[in-house]
Design an enzyme around this catalytic site. Structure first.
Site, PDB file in Angstrom:
ATOM      1  N   TYR A 156      23.574 -35.872  27.757  1.00 52.74           N
ATOM      2  CA  TYR A 156      22.466 -35.563  28.661  1.00 52.74           C
ATOM      3  C   TYR A 156      22.799 -35.921  30.104  1.00 52.74           C
ATOM      4  CZ  TYR A 156      18.761 -34.452  25.279  1.00 52.74           C
ATOM      5  OH  TYR A 156      17.972 -33.861  24.322  1.00 52.74           O
TER       6      TYR A 156
ATOM      7  N   LYS B 113      29.735 -38.687  15.013  1.00 54.45           N
ATOM      8  CA  LYS B 113      30.585 -37.572  14.559  1.00 54.45           C
ATOM      9  C   LYS B 113      32.034 -38.006  14.760  1.00 54.45           C
ATOM     10  CE  LYS B 113      31.226 -33.309  13.113  1.00 54.45           C
ATOM     11  NZ  LYS B 113      30.894 -32.871  11.732  1.00 54.45           N
TER      12      LYS B 113
ATOM     13  N   ASP C 269      26.143 -34.592  10.586  1.00 55.15           N
ATOM     14  CA  ASP C 269      25.808 -33.432   9.745  1.00 55.15           C
ATOM     15  C   ASP C 269      25.326 -33.878   8.368  1.00 55.15           C
ATOM     16  OD1 ASP C 269      28.405 -34.363   9.357  1.00 55.15           O
ATOM     17  OD2 ASP C 269      29.275 -32.386   9.002  1.00 55.15           O
TER      18      ASP C 269
ATOM     19  N   ASP D  81      18.018 -36.803  19.485  1.00 51.56           N
ATOM     20  CA  ASP D  81      17.035 -35.766  19.829  1.00 51.56           C
ATOM     21  C   ASP D  81      16.815 -34.848  18.629  1.00 51.56           C
ATOM     22  OD1 ASP D  81      15.392 -34.069  21.489  1.00 51.56           O
ATOM     23  OD2 ASP D  81      17.100 -32.696  21.613  1.00 51.56           O
TER      24      ASP D  81
ATOM     25  N   ASP E 137      13.496 -34.868  15.619  1.00 53.17           N
ATOM     26  CA  ASP E 137      12.641 -33.699  15.362  1.00 53.17           C
ATOM     27  C   ASP E 137      12.657 -33.370  13.872  1.00 53.17           C
ATOM     28  OD1 ASP E 137      11.815 -33.274  17.974  1.00 53.17           O
ATOM     29  OD2 ASP E 137      12.299 -31.136  17.943  1.00 53.17           O
TER      30      ASP E 137
HETATM   31  C1  IPM Z   1      12.494 -35.255  23.636  1.00 52.13           C
HETATM   32  C2  IPM Z   1      12.518 -33.908  24.291  1.00 52.13           C
HETATM   33  C3  IPM Z   1      13.294 -34.015  25.592  1.00 52.13           C
HETATM   34  C4  IPM Z   1      14.712 -34.427  25.248  1.00 52.13           C
HETATM   35  C5  IPM Z   1      13.309 -32.753  26.464  1.00 52.13           C
HETATM   36  C6  IPM Z   1      11.899 -32.249  26.735  1.00 52.13           C
HETATM   37  C7  IPM Z   1      14.060 -32.962  27.745  1.00 52.13           C
HETATM   38  O1  IPM Z   1      13.046 -32.951  23.441  1.00 52.13           O
HETATM   39  O2  IPM Z   1      11.966 -36.206  24.258  1.00 52.13           O
HETATM   40  O3  IPM Z   1      13.001 -35.371  22.529  1.00 52.13           O
HETATM   41  O4  IPM Z   1      15.548 -33.591  24.913  1.00 52.13           O
HETATM   42  O5  IPM Z   1      14.994 -35.630  25.316  1.00 52.13           O
HETATM   43 MG    MG Z   2      13.451 -33.665  21.512  1.00 49.70          MG
END
Ligand code: IPM
Ligand code: MG
Length: 358
Positions: A141, A190, A223, A247, A251
């Site tokens: 990032y 990884k 993975d 990240d 999710d």
């Molecule tokens: C998160 C989001 C952010 C990230 C985006 C919106 C920049 O997906 O907080 O997980 O990738 O960190």
């Molecule tokens: Mg995210």
């Protein structure tokens, strides 16, 4: 206690869910005799509209001078133009960096009342309680990136860089948390391909061996971790990983519980104010309809009380109120599976009522 909690409602459903968390914080303040000053500041798309900047100086200054920050969500289709000068997400990345919030805590906890909402079978989901530590101010990032002319025309590159000290500090925090939980730590990388992951693994191993040798510690490739999270999520306790892998995996992890609308997160540094927010985004498709689930933001305010203000009793009380409300069968639309559902403010009112009964 006197505390200054900066509210950054943001975009989309952000203002709707932050308003409910604010009511909960006010209720806690009056019950326990605290005084919370909670000014609002612009951030995200609305701040681009009003200030031409997703993180205006006055917002950043107020956050740095606060005890803690509660953020709703930023972003939306209005600010999605890839050629735009700036984007709401740039404000989020900058506030993380400026506030030195290198650790992003994302608890993935299931509620027995919501087992049926998960896309996974209940026997897989039952009892899952994972705490992710995602590194938040380094890695791909924030590494060198750009565009250049290559042999075959235009190229782009984004570099993943980690220093040993960046790995050490996040692994230390995660390991300390594991000591207070089930004593299990999993580091995800990884290392079979990436040099940056080999340094990550080597550093994590050293920190744990030297300082946390009582932990059960293992390494899992990212993975494989994506598979294990679906097939045996109950086996994990604390998971530590880099910015990009974290990240993606968080999710995925959020879906185990069935609703992103339930999950809070905390971003903290070694000292200074922390930033608390729901994991979900600004949900522009339902913004303004009054149907968003405020529970993730209410739970984020509980994390805020615990981690930044050291108010454990108050935090637990909020979490218990949320448990009670769900156990009593109250649902917002995202959780209702077609059944009767409450509006955002009605759900907030149920949490307040449960708090008053506690
Ligand atoms: C998160 C989001 C952010 C990230 C985006 C919106 C920049 O997906 O907080 O997980 O990738 O960190
Ligand atoms: Mg995210």
């Amino acid at each position: 206690m006197d505390a200054k909690i900066v509210l950054l409602p943001g975009d989309g459903i952000g203002p709707e869910v932050v308003a409910e968390a604010e009511k909960v914080l006010n209720a806690i303040a009056s019950t326990f005799g605290h005084s919370f000053d909670m000014p609002r500041f612009p951030m995200g798309g609305n701040a681009i509209d009003s200030h031409g900047d997703p993180l205006p100086d006055e917002t950043l200054e107020a956050c740095l001078a606060s005890n803690a920050v509660l953020l709703g969500a930023v972003g939306g289709p209005k600010w999605d133009d890839p050629n735009a000068k700036t984007r709401p997400e740039a404000g989020l990345l900058r506030i993380r960096k400026e506030m030195k919030l290198f650790a992003n805590l994302r608890p993935i906890r299931t509620y027995s009342a919501l087992l049926a909402s998960s896309p996974l079978r209940p026997e897989i989901v039952e009892g899952v309680d994972i705490l992710f530590f995602r590194e938040l101010t380094g890695g791909i990032y924030f590494g060198p990136s750009g565009r250049r002319e290559g042999e075959n025309g235009e190229e782009a590159f984004s570099e993943m860089v980690y220093s040993t000290s960046e790995v050490e500090r996040i692994v230390r925090l995660a390991a300390a948390a594991a000591q207070n939980r089930k004593g299990k730590l999993t580091s995800v990388d990884k290392a079979n391909v990436l040099e940056v992951s080999r340094l990550w693994r080597q550093t994590a191993t050293k920190v744990v061996n030297e300082e946390f040798s009582d932990l059960k510690f293992d390494h899992v490739l990212v993975d494989a971790m994506a598979m294990h999270l679906i097939s045996r999520p109950g086996d994990f306790d604390v998971v530590v990983t880099g910015n990009l892998f974290g990240d993606i995996l968080t999710d995925e992890g959020s879906m185990i519980t069935g609703s992103m609308g339930m999950l809070p997160s905390a971003s903290i540094g070694s000292d200074g104010p922390g930033l608390y927010e729901p994991i979900h985004g600004s949900a522009p498709d339902i913004a303004g309809q009054g149907i968003a689930n405020p529970l993730a933001t209410i739970l984020a305010s509980a994390m805020l009380l615990r981690h930044s203000l050291n108010l454990e009793e108050e935090a637990s009380l909020i979490e218990k109120a949320v448990d009670d409300v769900l156990a009593a069968g109250h649902r917002t639309k995202d959780l209702a599976r077609g059944g009767a559902s409450l509006s955002t403010t009605e759900m907030g009112a149920q949490v307040l009522a449960a708090l008053n009964q506690a």
